[in-house]
Scaffold this motif. Structure first.
Motif, PDB file in Angstrom:
ATOM      1  N   ASN A  69       0.843  -1.204   0.000  1.00  0.00           N
ATOM      2  CA  ASN A  69       0.000   0.000   0.000  1.00  0.00           C
ATOM      3  C   ASN A  69       0.864   1.235   0.000  1.00  0.00           C
ATOM      4  O   ASN A  69       0.671   2.154   0.781  1.00  0.00           O
ATOM      5  N   GLU A  70       1.800   1.198  -0.878  1.00  0.00           N
ATOM      6  CA  GLU A  70       2.863   2.187  -0.773  1.00  0.00           C
ATOM      7  C   GLU A  70       2.363   3.611  -0.742  1.00  0.00           C
ATOM      8  O   GLU A  70       2.726   4.384   0.140  1.00  0.00           O
ATOM      9  N   GLY A  71       1.548   3.955  -1.750  1.00  0.00           N
ATOM     10  CA  GLY A  71       1.158   5.360  -1.792  1.00  0.00           C
ATOM     11  C   GLY A  71       0.019   5.653  -0.838  1.00  0.00           C
ATOM     12  O   GLY A  71      -0.431   6.776  -0.689  1.00  0.00           O
ATOM     13  N   ASN A  72      -0.461   4.626  -0.159  1.00  0.00           N
ATOM     14  CA  ASN A  72      -1.738   4.820   0.515  1.00  0.00           C
ATOM     15  C   ASN A  72      -1.623   4.787   2.019  1.00  0.00           C
ATOM     16  O   ASN A  72      -2.583   4.611   2.724  1.00  0.00           O
ATOM     17  N   LEU A  73      -0.410   4.899   2.487  1.00  0.00           N
ATOM     18  CA  LEU A  73      -0.223   4.825   3.933  1.00  0.00           C
ATOM     19  C   LEU A  73      -0.831   6.054   4.592  1.00  0.00           C
ATOM     20  O   LEU A  73      -0.845   7.128   3.989  1.00  0.00           O
ATOM     21  N   PRO A  74      -1.298   5.860   5.770  1.00  0.00           N
ATOM     22  CA  PRO A  74      -2.028   6.950   6.426  1.00  0.00           C
ATOM     23  C   PRO A  74      -1.257   8.259   6.476  1.00  0.00           C
ATOM     24  O   PRO A  74      -1.841   9.326   6.375  1.00  0.00           O
ATOM     25  N   GLU A  75       0.050   8.123   6.634  1.00  0.00           N
ATOM     26  CA  GLU A  75       0.781   9.377   6.742  1.00  0.00           C
ATOM     27  C   GLU A  75       0.786  10.152   5.429  1.00  0.00           C
ATOM     28  O   GLU A  75       1.019  11.357   5.389  1.00  0.00           O
TER      29      GLU A  75
ATOM     30  N   ILE B 102      -7.410   6.948  -2.328  1.00  0.00           N
ATOM     31  CA  ILE B 102      -8.029   7.674  -1.225  1.00  0.00           C
ATOM     32  C   ILE B 102      -9.271   6.947  -0.722  1.00  0.00           C
ATOM     33  O   ILE B 102      -9.543   6.889   0.472  1.00  0.00           O
ATOM     34  N   SER B 103     -10.011   6.399  -1.669  1.00  0.00           N
ATOM     35  CA  SER B 103     -11.215   5.699  -1.209  1.00  0.00           C
ATOM     36  C   SER B 103     -10.866   4.476  -0.380  1.00  0.00           C
ATOM     37  O   SER B 103     -11.605   4.083   0.511  1.00  0.00           O
ATOM     38  N   ARG B 104      -9.754   3.900  -0.679  1.00  0.00           N
ATOM     39  CA  ARG B 104      -9.361   2.727   0.113  1.00  0.00           C
ATOM     40  C   ARG B 104      -8.615   3.098   1.372  1.00  0.00           C
ATOM     41  O   ARG B 104      -8.313   2.239   2.190  1.00  0.00           O
ATOM     42  N   ALA B 105      -8.334   4.380   1.506  1.00  0.00           N
ATOM     43  CA  ALA B 105      -7.444   4.792   2.601  1.00  0.00           C
ATOM     44  C   ALA B 105      -7.942   4.384   3.988  1.00  0.00           C
ATOM     45  O   ALA B 105      -7.164   3.859   4.786  1.00  0.00           O
ATOM     46  N   PRO B 106      -9.227   4.548   4.311  1.00  0.00           N
ATOM     47  CA  PRO B 106      -9.645   4.186   5.671  1.00  0.00           C
ATOM     48  C   PRO B 106      -9.365   2.723   5.987  1.00  0.00           C
ATOM     49  O   PRO B 106      -8.861   2.380   7.050  1.00  0.00           O
ATOM     50  N   GLU B 107      -9.709   1.879   5.034  1.00  0.00           N
ATOM     51  CA  GLU B 107      -9.486   0.456   5.240  1.00  0.00           C
ATOM     52  C   GLU B 107      -8.017   0.187   5.478  1.00  0.00           C
ATOM     53  O   GLU B 107      -7.624  -0.549   6.377  1.00  0.00           O
ATOM     54  N   VAL B 108      -7.225   0.796   4.632  1.00  0.00           N
ATOM     55  CA  VAL B 108      -5.793   0.589   4.762  1.00  0.00           C
ATOM     56  C   VAL B 108      -5.311   1.082   6.110  1.00  0.00           C
ATOM     57  O   VAL B 108      -4.494   0.446   6.766  1.00  0.00           O
ATOM     58  N   GLU B 109      -5.893   2.252   6.451  1.00  0.00           N
ATOM     59  CA  GLU B 109      -5.432   2.800   7.734  1.00  0.00           C
ATOM     60  C   GLU B 109      -5.739   1.836   8.859  1.00  0.00           C
ATOM     61  O   GLU B 109      -4.914   1.608   9.730  1.00  0.00           O
ATOM     62  N   LYS B 110      -6.973   1.307   8.804  1.00  0.00           N
ATOM     63  CA  LYS B 110      -7.355   0.374   9.871  1.00  0.00           C
ATOM     64  C   LYS B 110      -6.372  -0.766   9.962  1.00  0.00           C
ATOM     65  O   LYS B 110      -5.841  -1.085  11.023  1.00  0.00           O
TER      66      LYS B 110
END
Lengths: 280, 587
Positions: free
Chosen positions: B216-222, B419-427
């Motif tokens: 999830n390289e580009g999608n990390l919460p930070e 971005i749409s997947r970001a919350p899931e990824v964050e979790k």
């Protein structure tokens, strides 16, 4: 025999209105030391009464019997002994009884107990002896245990005729009476029969006899030795006849129940008190 | 009626009454009393003495204070003692001791079954804790602490009791030492294993996290905010680019329109206003002129020669100018001419031959690629060149922008997806991070414990932990610990007395008959007229005397018999006598 004494005796007998005296045939008259073989006939209330009605047919004599001291000891009859401390109890009893009788003007006393073993016969005998030592008293002791009369046994006397004969054979009382060698004491013994005596008790003949005894010996104290209360009703029948009744209780044997039952049975009689016998 | 009589009776009992009762029932009191008294006295005399030998063992505090090295053997001292006791008093170890000292042998020399031996042994062992009231240093509250314990063994033989007690002490101390060392080592080993396992888990988790990051390289919460702003920026850029492209398209149209009006080659204007043809056009004209003339004239015609010379000169400066289209057109023209010629003349006509050779030259030029590109005309019209340049630049810019737009659009789509997947990824990311952090904490705790355990192990091995110290070894008992003979006699006699009284009381209670004038009075309600005592006759007296005499005889014979029995079967009488003296004064 001292003629002098004889004369005095005769004089006294006449004074007292005796009918006559002869030694009883077949009696056990032995050498008696100082015992006057005077016959004790029935003293009358009014001196002249019986003079007027002599018994025409019979010459009655009261049989004299000398008591054997050894058998008296063996049978625990101690009231005659003057040096025995145990007699004090009987003296005390005598005093009480006399007071009561005199206070109420009673003259007859029935002695009974709940059971056979209380020692009422012995008590009656000792009491009678004790009473007779009182100078002013004369005592008639009647053995009313028709089944097993034991007064004569206690005194160590053999009897040929007893109360039963007065009833059945119409024997006059005088022939049955015994003087057991104690002054002022006369015994009307019983004779053991094998028969069933319960019907006799309520027979008119008995009632007559009792009333006769009562009336003839009114000035004497009459002591009736009754059978035990709880054995059968024999005693119940008598007790109302006597002026007073005493209940002999055996220490350590008779239960509270026994005493209470006895008291209940004596409710028609005049029970004046109890005697605690064989106390330890 | 009965009860009231009894109540009255009970209320009026006096001491004399009780004395009378006792006197009356003296045999009923005496016989039970005597019986029990005899039993008690015999027991007191004959009971075999047991001796107990006891050792005192102190539970020493560890030398190095707890704050520095926490011994792993926390556990109350009492519990410790009990545990060791259990371990020592197993059936097996008891039987070893019993065999060593020949305990509990039967009369024929055999020994009873193992379990029975163990049972009896355990009954003879005593482990008693000694506590003291202390203030707990940690909490400040007063508590009871076990500071020592007493270990004892009892036996009928004082020597045996001492030796067995000694044996037990040794076993106890050894076992304690062994246990503590082993336990400390066990703790270390356990912790080692734990930490290794935990370490592995940590590694796994870290790997997991790395892979996740990679996936999830580009999608990390930070990066979320960054992505958002990038998205925004790109969107704006796209919009801008769109606008610019529109502009460029418009300009392009303009320019195209302009350029269509112009000729690439500029007509050279003479000062008098005449246009002079450009080189390229001149060349074309010359060539076509040459071609048409060469079909008429021979190649050495001066016009042809002159034309050749001019063509050559122009070609030298202008280069190849004829396009493929031109060549094909020329070929077509020449073939038409030939055909015409062929109709008119014979094929051997030199004009036909020259036309044919010209066709051949042109064809070979086509085949050889010796022609100019249609587009790369050498334009020399400045205006044309100027606009052409602009146009070309415009076009290329537009193309570039379009490409960029496309790229940006793609990039926007990617971002939006991310971005749409970001919350899931964050979790998932947070979960992983948490796990990892947790494990790290665990691990560091474990490392600390490990350190403690190792030090504790050292402490034990260097014998500086809680120690058992024998402060009083088992002594040889010279006085028996049990039984307490005096106590037995005293208590026994008391009991016999009580029993006798009780028996009498029972008999009295069960006796319903009337005793004494008081009782009779209670029943009747008045005192009796007289109380006539029991009148004894000669027989009674004689009988009493006889009983008395008989009683004496029985007691005498019985005592003699008893003494005889004791002398023969138990112990000789003089020994008994001295034993008696000893026991009653000594124990």
């Amino acid at each position: 025999m001292n003629r002098f004494e004889d004369a005095i005796a005769r004089a006294r007998a006449e004074r007292e209105g005796r009918i006559g005296q002869t030694p009883n045939l077949g009696s056990t008259t032995q050498h008696d030391e100082g015992k006057n073989p005077r016959a004790e006939a029935q003293p009358r209330e009014a001196p002249g009464e019986l003079d007027a009605i002599p018994n025409p047919v019979h010459y009655t004599i009261t049989r004299q019997v000398k008591l054997n001291p050894e058998s008296l000891d063996r049978n625990r009859v101690i009231a005659g002994k003057h040096d025995d401390a145990r007699v004090e109890a009987y003296r005390h009893l005598r005093t009480q009884v006399l007071q009561t009788l005199n206070k109420n003007n009673w003259s007859s006393l029935a002695i009974t107990s709940p059971h056979e073993t209380a020692g009422k016969t012995l008590t009656a005998v000792n009491l009678a002896i004790s009473l007779s030592h009182e100078v002013n008293q004369t005592v008639l002791l009647v053995d009313l245990d028709l089944r097993k009369p034991s007064v004569h046994e206690t005194l160590g006397i053999e009897v040929q005729k007893g109360l039963i004969d007065c009833i059945e054979s119409d024997e006059p009382i005088e022939n049955v009476l015994i003087n057991p060698g104690v002054q002022r004491l006369v015994l009307l013994p019983g004779r053991a029969t094998g028969e069933d005596s319960s019907e006799l008790l309520t027979s008119p003949a008995m009632m007559n006899l009792l009333s006769e005894i009562g009336s003839r010996y009114r000035s004497r104290i009459i002591i009736f030795d009754l059978p035990s209360l709880l054995r059968n009703d024999d005693a119940l029948v008598f007790t109302p006849q006597a002026d007073a009744t005493l209940l002999v209780v055996e220490d350590g044997a008779d239960t509270i129940d026994d005493v209470e039952k006895s008291m209940h049975l004596l409710s028609n009689a005049n029970m004046i008190g109890t005697i605690l016998n064989k106390a330890r | 009626m009965n009860t009231t009589a009894i109540e009255i009776e009970e209320n009026t009992k006096s001491f004399e009454d009780y004395a009378k009762v006792l006197k009356r029932r003296l045999p009923e009191f005496f016989i039970p009393f005597a019986a029990i008294a005899i039993v008690v006295i015999l027991a007191a005399l004959l009971w075999p003495a047991t001796y107990e030998s006891t050792a005192t063992i102190l539970i020493q505090e560890q030398e190095i204070p707890r704050e520095f090295v926490q011994s792993t053997l926390t556990g109350f001292a009492a519990q410790q003692v009990q545990v060791i006791r259990q371990r020592i008093l197993t059936v097996e170890s008891i039987n070893k001791i019993a065999d060593k000292f020949s305990l509990y042998r039967l009369n024929d020399g055999n020994k009873p079954p193992d379990t029975e031996v163990a049972l009896r042994f355990r009954q003879n062992v005593s482990v008693d804790l000694v506590s003291a009231d202390v203030i707990d240093p940690r909490s400040g509250r007063p508590t009871e602490a076990t500071i020592a314990f007493k270990l004892g063994y009892q036996s009928v033989d004082p020597n045996i009791s001492q030796r067995v007690a000694n044996e037990l002490v040794t076993l106890f101390l050894d076992e304690n030492q062994r246990l503590r060392t082993k336990r400390a080592a066990n703790t270390t080993n356990f912790l080692d294993a734990e930490s290794t396992a935990l370490n592995q888990e940590l590694i796994d988790l870290e790997g997991q996290l790395a892979r996740f990051k990679e996936a999830n390289e580009g999608n990390l919460p930070e990066l979320y905010q960054f992505n958002l702003s990038t998205l925004e920026r790109n969107s704006r850029e796209v919009t801008d680019i769109g606008v610019r492209i529109k502009e460029l398209a418009k300009r392009e149209t303009e320019l195209s329109a302009q350029i269509s009006q112009l000729s690439p080659t500029a007509a050279v204007l003479l000062p008098n206003g005449e246009a002079v043809l450009g080189d390229v056009d001149r060349l074309k004209i010359l060539r076509s002129e040459f071609r048409s003339k060469s079909s008429i004239y021979r190649s050495n015609h001066p016009d042809l020669v002159r034309l050749n010379r001019e063509i050559a000169e122009l070609e030298a400066s202008a280069g190849v100018v004829e396009t493929q289209k031109d060549l094909l057109r020329e070929i077509a023209t020449l073939e038409g001419r030939r055909t015409d010629l062929a109709r008119k003349f014979a094929t051997s006509n030199p004009r036909i031959a020259s036309t044919t050779s010209q066709i051949e030259v042109l064809k070979s030029r086509i085949a050889g690629g010796d022609f100019a590109d249609s587009e790369t005309r050498i334009a020399d019209n400045p205006a044309y060149v100027f606009i052409d340049t602009q146009l070309m630049a415009n076009v290329s810019e537009r193309k570039v922008l379009e490409q960029k737009q496309k790229d940006l659009q793609q990039r926007i789509e990617t971002l939006e997806r991310q971005i749409s997947r970001a919350p899931e990824v964050e979790k998932q990311y947070q979960a992983l991070v948490r796990q990892l952090t947790g494990k790290e904490v665990e691990y560091s705790g474990l490392i600390a414990k490990q350190g403690e355990a190792e030090r504790s192990e050292n402490l034990e091995q260097e014998q500086r932990g809680e120690q058992y110290l024998l402060i009083e070894p088992p002594a040889l008992p010279f006085r028996p610990s049990s039984p307490n003979r005096k106590a037995i006699v005293v208590l026994g006699l008391l009991f016999a007395f009580a029993f006798g009284i009780g028996f009498v009381a029972l008999r009295e209670m069960l006796d319903a008959s009337i005793h004494g004038d008081k009782e009779l009075t209670a029943v009747v309600g008045v005192l009796p007229f007289a109380v006539i005592p029991y009148i004894e006759n000669g027989e009674d007296v004689a009988r009493r005397a006889a009983i008395y005499r008989k009683g004496l005889v029985i007691v005498a014979i019985g005592s003699v018999a008893l003494l005889l029995l004791v002398h023969v079967y138990i112990r000789p009488l003089d020994v008994v006598w001295s034993m008696l003296i000893n026991r009653l004064t000594g124990s």
